[in-house]
Design an enzyme around this catalytic site. Structure first.
Site, short mmCIF file in Angstrom:
data_model
loop_
_atom_site.label_atom_id
_atom_site.label_comp_id
_atom_site.label_asym_id
_atom_site.label_seq_id
_atom_site.Cartn_x
_atom_site.Cartn_y
_atom_site.Cartn_z
N PHE A 160 0.84 -1.20 0.00
CA PHE A 160 0.00 0.00 0.00
C PHE A 160 0.87 1.25 0.00
O PHE A 160 1.89 1.33 0.69
CB PHE A 160 -0.89 0.02 1.24
N LYS A 165 -27.57 -12.24 -4.72
CA LYS A 165 -26.40 -12.78 -4.01
C LYS A 165 -25.17 -12.29 -4.76
O LYS A 165 -24.95 -12.67 -5.91
CB LYS A 165 -26.48 -14.31 -4.00
N TRP A 166 -24.41 -11.42 -4.12
CA TRP A 166 -23.25 -10.75 -4.75
C TRP A 166 -21.99 -11.49 -4.34
O TRP A 166 -21.49 -11.34 -3.24
CB TRP A 166 -23.21 -9.29 -4.27
N CYS A 190 -21.16 -12.23 -0.42
CA CYS A 190 -20.61 -13.58 -0.46
C CYS A 190 -19.22 -13.47 -1.07
O CYS A 190 -18.98 -12.63 -1.93
CB CYS A 190 -21.51 -14.47 -1.33
N ASP A 227 -17.22 -9.06 6.80
CA ASP A 227 -16.71 -7.96 7.61
C ASP A 227 -17.74 -6.85 7.69
O ASP A 227 -18.71 -6.82 6.93
CB ASP A 227 -15.37 -7.46 7.04
N ASP A 240 -19.06 -21.56 2.57
CA ASP A 240 -19.48 -22.56 1.56
C ASP A 240 -19.65 -23.93 2.20
O ASP A 240 -20.02 -24.88 1.52
CB ASP A 240 -18.43 -22.63 0.45
N GLU A 298 -40.23 -35.80 4.52
CA GLU A 298 -39.19 -34.78 4.71
C GLU A 298 -39.70 -33.40 4.30
O GLU A 298 -39.43 -32.40 4.96
CB GLU A 298 -37.93 -35.15 3.91
C1 DGJ Z 1 -19.30 -19.48 -4.21
C2 DGJ Z 1 -20.48 -19.31 -3.32
O1 DGJ Z 1 -20.07 -19.21 -2.00
C3 DGJ Z 1 -21.43 -20.47 -3.54
O2 DGJ Z 1 -22.48 -20.41 -2.63
C4 DGJ Z 1 -21.92 -20.41 -4.96
O3 DGJ Z 1 -22.67 -19.25 -5.16
C5 DGJ Z 1 -20.74 -20.45 -5.91
N1 DGJ Z 1 -19.76 -19.48 -5.59
C6 DGJ Z 1 -21.19 -20.27 -7.32
O4 DGJ Z 1 -20.16 -20.24 -8.20
#
Ligand code: DGJ
Length: 744
Positions: free
Chosen positions: A280, A476-477, A526, A534, A548, A614
């Site tokens: 940095f 979901k990013w 994600c 964080d 994961d 189930e």
């Molecule tokens: C990583 C993520 O943590 C998973 O849940 C999934 O979305 C995969 N990537 C997809 O490539």
């Protein structure tokens, strides 16, 4: 008034509910740190005595005081000069070759409300909730001016800190280190805790004795990372879950970071934290400013549990923002572990039928829907639906999913590009690569240079376009690799050290715009699971995919570790198939649901492959989660077990003490087991509690229920509750306690 200036003693004291923080201006203009700990309103300058400090140097202005040295005195912010040989907070050089900064007090102000940072994540305050202290320090030789910013949240026991640097001189300054926070604690025998791990095994607490010398934790990965977390705790060696003094330092930052602790020759401790100085640098031309990421300092006299609960409240209520911050989160059914890349309209609609039938709120289409994305070798950047697999497009798909009873969510990984993609072919220079050097791939992909405005705009337009093209309620990013080859094609050579921090400024600006323009969309962070879990992310996205690893037994540890700093509302957790895809372990459906019951709950399996029994159980679990939702999202967390125990036990207690959920999951079972004796916590001793319901999963034998009777809060707190020993296939149990007497 949470900030007090005593002109006579030249002390400035910050007061929170349980803590006091004091500094003192001393001739010839040094700012000493006097104290941070349990609340007292006393002037504490008596703590520091002039004494012969051996070989330590003393400043020119105090040449007749051989016992006065910056080397042995606690400082508010160490500028790497003046004879302090401990870890500096600042490292710099000017174009005339001047290094370091001799920072002297130049004034201070106290204002209502909280200071603002520009372009960085920051906590926010409601009216009357915070006061700001700005102390200005200046170094005459370099022309550097440093504003130490403190926002005191009295009721929350929290102090936000950041640093604003200004070049007020006529030389160019090259910053090489600019810590957000410095905390010098004089005496004591301390332990420190950090959270280490790896992909699919994130954030296991590591508690160690603080030894003389330098120790610390950090990330060089261009992300906060799976391996370390920008959160450290310093605590009494005797501190436990509910007793002992604990200090927390958490950065609101998602890039590479460094937290260092140094125990010096006198036994005093310095904690510094901020942007990772390795790789940095930042050039500050005359007139320019630089702000560091914010750090959240918290003190708890009530042990680690007290520290966690303070952070949880603060992150939920003063860091998370917007529509979703305080709202019940949707139950999702995510396609990833059900289909991986093998997705098309037919499969998605089949899942949507299941989602509707089970009562999930949102069907999330994960990776695999766009461009030529058949596997992870291609197509990141080509964010249009694959025409063969999704011929009717996203708008149609989202409508169909809605007709089947749930909302529609989508996976994106906008920070990345695959070399095999139309985007890369059109803009190879948008990726971070070093000229003349083959780039390093991670999951077969490259990272876009988010420091570039055109790249930010392109991502914004692409994501906004997708959100406008279809009724999408959740994104979901994802971010599936770390930053290597940090070289930007648009920065001059002497600004290449700014690349990673500019990347994060770019990311935050993008997140800010998207959250502002699409406030009803729930964004979930994600990064290959929990690789960027964080508080920086939480300032924009209120929840993050925790790991994961969806194995419930592994998750017990991951969520427990994460929970030291981060609230359950931030932890996305899903029930997945058994045997689990990451570990191969088989676990009962009930245990999986109990372990996944956080504030952001869902499923990640193909319900079509389950039996009707189930599926019926899943309907019941979702109904149960809805009943518990508010408690799971806002309840106070009490950890009743230690990581080394064969079971994990935790309790959530509503803020009014009216109800409490106890969950116990076995990590390992024993033969001839002992009964589980648990002293409950957080209940009101004067209250009376009834077990409203109790449930078990995976137990070997039919266990007799706990008696349907009332318990005094004091009995549950002091004598405890004995649970029957749990044997079987990863057994678990949950029970809800309800207060029965009038709790006004
Ligand atoms: C990583 C993520 O943590 C998973 O849940 C999934 O979305 C995969 N990537 C997809 O490539």
């Amino acid at each position: 008034m949470s900030i007090r200036y005593n002109e006579k003693d030249q002390t400035i004291t910050l007061l929170t509910r349980s803590a006091a923080y004091q500094m003192q201006i001393v001739p010839p203009g040094y700012l000493l740190h006097l104290y941070y700990g349990r609340r007292t309103e006393e002037d504490l300058s008596y703590l520091y005595l002039d004494h012969d400090c051996g070989f330590s140097p003393n400043p020119w202005e105090r040449q007749d005081q051989r016992g006065w040295s910056l080397d042995t005195l606690p400082q508010e912010y160490a500028g790497s000069l003046g004879g302090d040989f401990r870890t500096p907070c600042l490292e710099l050089s000017t174009d005339r070759g001047i290094r370091g900064a001799d920072l002297r007090y130049a004034g201070h102000t106290v204002t209502a409300g909280k200071y603002a940072l520009s372009g960085l994540p920051a906590a926010w305050a409601r009216e009357g909730e915070a006061e700001t202290l700005t102390v200005t320090l200046a170094d005459a030789a370099s022309g550097l001016q440093a504003e130490l910013l403190y926002a005191v949240f009295e009721e929350r026991d929290l102090i936000c800190r950041a640093l604003r640097l200004k070049n007020t001189g006529d030389q160019s300054i090259r910053l090489e280190k600019a810590a957000s926070v410095c905390l010098d604690l004089p005496f004591g025998d301390w332990d420190w805790i950090h959270f280490s791990g790896r992909h699919t095994m994130e954030r296991r607490p590591e508690r160690r004795r603080l030894l003389e010398g330098l120790q610390g934790v950090g990330s060089l990965r261009g992300a906060s990372g799976h391996q370390a977390n920008p959160f450290v705790i310093l605590c009494d060696r005797e501190a436990g879950e509910e007793q002992g003094d604990c200090y927390g330092m958490m950065l609101l930052y998602s890039g590479s970071f460094l937290a260092q602790l140094e125990k010096d020759q006198m036994g005093a401790v310095r904690l510094t934290a901020g942007i990772q100085p390795e790789l940095f640098s930042w050039r500050l031309e005359p007139g320019e400013s630089f702000e560091t990421p914010e750090a959240l300092l918290c003190f708890s006299p009530e042990g680690l549990g007290g520290l966690s609960r303070r952070y949880h409240r603060f992150l939920r209520q003063n860091v998370c923002r917007g529509y979703w911050a305080e709202r019940p989160r949707p139950v999702v059914l995510n396609s990833w572990e059900a289909c991986y890349f093998d997705v098309d309209e037919e499969r998605v609609l089949a899942l949507a039928r299941q989602a509707g039938d089970l009562g999930a709120d949102v069907l999330v289409l994960d990776d695999g829907w766009f461009g030529d994305r058949r596997d992870d070798h291609r197509a990141l950047g080509d964010w249009t639906p694959n025409p063969e697999r999704f011929p009717h497009g996203l708008g149609w798909l989202a409508r169909k999913v809605r007709e089947l009873g749930s909302g529609f969510g989508l996976w994106l990984e906008p920070e990345m590009v695959s070399p095999d993609s139309a985007l890369y072919r059109a803009h190879p220079d948008w990726a971070l690569t070093v000229p003349g050097r083959p780039p390093t791939l991670g999951r077969n992909q490259l990272v876009l240079d988010l420091g570039r405005e055109e790249v930010q705009n392109w991502i914004y337009d692409t994501v906004a376009g997708i959100l406008r093209s279809a009724d999408i309620s959740y994104i979901k990013w994802d971010m599936n690799r770390e930053l290597t080859d940090v070289y930007s094609r648009v920065l001059p050579p002497d600004r290449q050290g700014e690349c990673v921090h500019r990347y994060y400024r770019g990311l935050y600006s993008l997140m800010e715009r998207l959250c502002r323009d699409f406030p009803r969309v729930l964004f979930e962070g994600c990064a290959g699971g929990g690789g960027r879990f964080d508080a920086g992310i939480l300032a924009y996205f209120p929840q993050i995919w925790t790991s994961d690893n969806t194995d419930p037994v592994a998750r017990l540890g991951i969520q427990e570790g994460t929970g030291y700093g981060y609230p359950l509302s931030a932890m996305a957790a899903h029930v997945s198939a058994s045997p689990n895809h990451q570990t191969g372990r088989s676990t009962p459906l009930g245990t999986r649901a109990m372990a996944a019951m956080t504030g952001a709950f869902g499923y990640e399996l193909d319900p079509g492959k389950l039996t009707e029994t189930e599926r019926q159980e899943i309907r019941r679990q979702i109904a149960r989660w809805r009943e518990l939702e508010s408690l799971l999202r806002t309840g106070e967390l009490y950890r009743l077990s230690r990581p080394e125990d064969p079971f994990a036990a935790w309790q959530l207690v509503s803020t009014d003490g009216g109800e409490s959920l106890l969950t116990v999951c076995m990590r390992a079972v024993e033969s001839n087991p002992r009964p589980l004796w648990l002293r409950l916590r957080g209940l009101r001793p004067e209250g009376r509690y009834r077990i409203e319901w109790q449930e078990r999963a995976g137990c070997l034998e039919e266990l007799s229920e706990l008696p349907e009777r009332e318990y005094a809060g004091s009995a549950l707190l002091y004598a405890g509750l004995t649970l029957p020993p749990l044997r079987g296939d990863y057994p678990a149990m949950q029970l809800l306690l309800q207060r029965t007497d009038d709790n006004e």
